[in-house]
Write an enzyme that holds these catalytic residues in place. Structure first.
Site, PDB file in Angstrom:
ATOM      1  N   LYS A  18       0.859  -1.221   0.000  1.00  0.00           N
ATOM      2  CA  LYS A  18       0.000   0.000   0.000  1.00  0.00           C
ATOM      3  C   LYS A  18       0.879   1.250   0.000  1.00  0.00           C
ATOM      4  CE  LYS A  18      -2.127  -0.962   3.779  1.00  0.00           C
ATOM      5  NZ  LYS A  18      -1.455  -2.239   4.083  1.00  0.00           N
ATOM      6  N   ILE A  20       4.097   1.619  -0.972  1.00  0.00           N
ATOM      7  CA  ILE A  20       4.822   1.770  -2.243  1.00  0.00           C
ATOM      8  C   ILE A  20       3.853   2.245  -3.323  1.00  0.00           C
ATOM      9  CG2 ILE A  20       6.025   0.516  -4.080  1.00  0.00           C
ATOM     10  CD1 ILE A  20       7.775   1.062  -1.578  1.00  0.00           C
ATOM     11  N   LYS A  40      -1.552   9.282   6.318  1.00  0.00           N
ATOM     12  CA  LYS A  40      -1.582   7.939   6.920  1.00  0.00           C
ATOM     13  C   LYS A  40      -2.295   8.129   8.242  1.00  0.00           C
ATOM     14  CE  LYS A  40      -0.042   3.560   7.686  1.00  0.00           C
ATOM     15  NZ  LYS A  40      -0.084   2.341   6.874  1.00  0.00           N
ATOM     16  N   GLU A 118      -3.513   6.436   2.979  1.00  0.00           N
ATOM     17  CA  GLU A 118      -3.146   5.020   3.110  1.00  0.00           C
ATOM     18  C   GLU A 118      -3.709   4.426   4.399  1.00  0.00           C
ATOM     19  OE1 GLU A 118       0.995   3.902   3.550  1.00  0.00           O
ATOM     20  OE2 GLU A 118       0.390   1.824   3.923  1.00  0.00           O
ATOM     21  N   PRO A 208       5.118  -3.273 -11.283  1.00  0.00           N
ATOM     22  CA  PRO A 208       6.168  -4.299 -11.328  1.00  0.00           C
ATOM     23  C   PRO A 208       6.929  -4.439 -10.012  1.00  0.00           C
ATOM     24  CG  PRO A 208       6.929  -2.322 -12.429  1.00  0.00           C
ATOM     25  CD  PRO A 208       5.485  -2.069 -12.062  1.00  0.00           C
ATOM     26  N   HIS A 209       7.481  -5.635  -9.808  1.00  0.00           N
ATOM     27  CA  HIS A 209       8.427  -5.819  -8.711  1.00  0.00           C
ATOM     28  C   HIS A 209       9.705  -5.081  -9.077  1.00  0.00           C
ATOM     29  CE1 HIS A 209      10.900  -7.609  -5.589  1.00  0.00           C
ATOM     30  NE2 HIS A 209      11.805  -7.850  -6.530  1.00  0.00           N
TER      31      HIS A 209
HETATM   32  N1  LIG Z   1       6.585  -3.227  -6.346  1.00  0.00           N
HETATM   33  C1  LIG Z   1       7.463  -3.554  -5.375  1.00  0.00           C
HETATM   34  N2  LIG Z   1       8.723  -3.944  -5.702  1.00  0.00           N
HETATM   35  C2  LIG Z   1       9.615  -4.299  -4.741  1.00  0.00           C
HETATM   36  N3  LIG Z   1       9.350  -4.281  -3.406  1.00  0.00           N
HETATM   37  C3  LIG Z   1       8.095  -3.895  -3.044  1.00  0.00           C
HETATM   38  C4  LIG Z   1       7.099  -3.508  -3.983  1.00  0.00           C
HETATM   39  N4  LIG Z   1       5.962  -3.173  -3.301  1.00  0.00           N
HETATM   40  C5  LIG Z   1       6.247  -3.351  -2.004  1.00  0.00           C
HETATM   41  N5  LIG Z   1       7.516  -3.771  -1.833  1.00  0.00           N
HETATM   42  C6  LIG Z   1       8.186  -4.053  -0.555  1.00  0.00           C
HETATM   43  O1  LIG Z   1       7.320  -4.888   0.220  1.00  0.00           O
HETATM   44  C7  LIG Z   1       7.359  -4.467   1.604  1.00  0.00           C
HETATM   45  C8  LIG Z   1       5.933  -4.102   2.028  1.00  0.00           C
HETATM   46  O2  LIG Z   1       5.522  -2.991   1.243  1.00  0.00           O
HETATM   47  P1  LIG Z   1       4.687  -1.812   1.937  1.00  0.00           P
HETATM   48  O3  LIG Z   1       5.363  -1.329   3.160  1.00  0.00           O
HETATM   49  O4  LIG Z   1       4.351  -0.806   0.883  1.00  0.00           O
HETATM   50  O5  LIG Z   1       3.369  -2.627   2.367  1.00  0.00           O
HETATM   51  P2  LIG Z   1       2.092  -2.053   3.103  1.00  0.00           P
HETATM   52  O6  LIG Z   1       0.895  -2.733   2.529  1.00  0.00           O
HETATM   53  O7  LIG Z   1       2.120  -0.564   3.057  1.00  0.00           O
HETATM   54  O8  LIG Z   1       2.315  -2.551   4.603  1.00  0.00           O
HETATM   55  P3  LIG Z   1       1.602  -1.989   5.939  1.00  0.00           P
HETATM   56  O9  LIG Z   1       0.307  -2.744   6.051  1.00  0.00           O
HETATM   57  O10 LIG Z   1       2.582  -2.319   7.003  1.00  0.00           O
HETATM   58  O11 LIG Z   1       1.405  -0.516   5.770  1.00  0.00           O
HETATM   59  C9  LIG Z   1       8.322  -3.281   1.677  1.00  0.00           C
HETATM   60  O12 LIG Z   1       9.599  -3.760   2.052  1.00  0.00           O
HETATM   61  C10 LIG Z   1       8.377  -2.772   0.241  1.00  0.00           C
HETATM   62  O13 LIG Z   1       9.610  -2.151  -0.076  1.00  0.00           O
HETATM   63 MG   LIG Z   2       2.194   0.858   4.530  1.00  0.00          MG
END
Ligand SMILES: Nc1ncnc2c1ncn2[C@@H]1O[C@H](COP(=O)(O)OP(=O)(O)OP(=O)(O)O)[C@@H](O)[C@H]1O
Ligand SMILES: [Mg+2]
Ligand SMILES: C[C@H](N)[C@H](N)CCCCCC(=O)O
Length: 252
Positions: A18, A20, A40, A118, A208-209
């Site tokens: 979320k 990212i 947030k 977010e 993309p990753h």
């Molecule tokens: N497209 C992407 N490519 C590479 N790594 C990614 C990608 N999207 C997310 N990540 C990695 O995955 C992990 C989780 O991503 P992120 O923190 O955005 O999740 P979240 O859903 O916001 O989590 P939370 O519920 O804790 O807020 C992080 O380390 C982030 O860098």
């Molecule tokens: Mg997050």
């Protein structure tokens, strides 16, 4: 949902991307010249810097829109424990009040062309007194975009989320499949189309990753990939930012 100028980013789980995805969307809109607000509302699992609590999520979102403001409206609730916000709030002896979050959101919406909010975890995460993230979304009167994983299991998780959103009267702008591998397996190959066709919600994008370890570089890399894709402008319009950005362009 007349001229709502924000989007609430939820996900099928914690850790699906979320932050990212929110940072990428915020940077894409900022690059189009929009004034983008980021928020947030509730962060659990904050880091302690001196005597202050810091939301790493919010810090990345602020970076994405080139602001170093320390505006408390962006992070109304900062909680210590990396737990469900309702539990983290109880442990911190804090009571989460939706009207405080709404007032903060409205101040941000008054200052910016568009606001990206977010959520913490997924749609049914408990925030306070039996109220869920879904209830906060309705309180803010915002539509949602759902961030989903690409791998096997995502169909069930995503449809549970979109179905529940609709049951709770939350407009679903669509689904963003995140972390999509450059060499997808069979399940990942089928996932985007299945989610778009079975959920009743639009497939807004496939992010993309990125192998980058630094979060800023990771976001910038995904932004530059998406900016070369003509479908990105449509995605931004679908998210409701289109009106704001076309107004911006027409006033240039
Ligand atoms: N497209 C992407 N490519 C590479 N790594 C990614 C990608 N999207 C997310 N990540 C990695 O995955 C992990 C989780 O991503 P992120 O923190 O955005 O999740 P979240 O859903 O916001 O989590 P939370 O519920 O804790 O807020 C992080 O380390 C982030 O860098
Ligand atoms: Mg997050
Ligand atoms: C700590 C984590 N990074 C998020 N901020 C909160 C996730 C709450 C998930 C609750 C649950 O679904 O079990």
């Amino acid at each position: 949902m007349a001229n709502c100028k924000g989007i609430f980013i939820t996900g099928t789980d914690t850790g699906v991307g979320k932050t990212i995805v929110s940072a990428v969307l915020a940077r894409l809109l900022a690059n189009k010249g929009l004034s983008v607000g980021v928020m947030k509302p509730v962060t659990s699992g904050c880091i302690e810097v001196g005597s202050k609590l810091l939301s790493e999520d919010a810090e990345l979102l602020k970076w994405a829109v080139h602001t170093r403001e320390d505006d408390p409206d962006m992070t109304p609730y900062l909680l210590r424990e990396p737990l469900a916000p309702s539990v983290a709030a109880e442990l911190d002896k804090v009571r989460i009040d939706f009207s405080i979050i709404k007032a903060a959101y409205e101040r941000l919406a008054a200052k910016h062309d568009f606001v990206i909010v977010e959520g913490a975890g997924g749609l049914m995460v408990p925030l306070a007194g039996g109220l869920l993230t879904a209830d906060l979304i309705n309180h803010l009167n915002l539509p949602v975009a759902v961030v989903a994983r690409p791998n096997l299991g995502t169909v069930n998780h995503t449809l549970l989320t979109t179905f529940t959103a609709r049951q709770m009267g939350i407009p679903v702008k669509g689904i963003i499949v995140n972390n999509y591998p450059s060499a997808p397996d069979k399940a990942e190959e089928y996932a985007p189309h299945m989610l778009g066709s079975l959920s009743g919600a639009a497939l807004l994008g496939v992010f993309p990753h990125s192998p980058r370890l630094d979060q800023h570089t990771l976001v910038e890399e995904i932004v530059s990939i998406l900016e070369q894709d003509p479908a990105t402008a449509l995605m931004l319009r679908e998210l409701g930012a289109g009106a704001a950005s076309s107004t911006k362009e027409s006033t240039r």
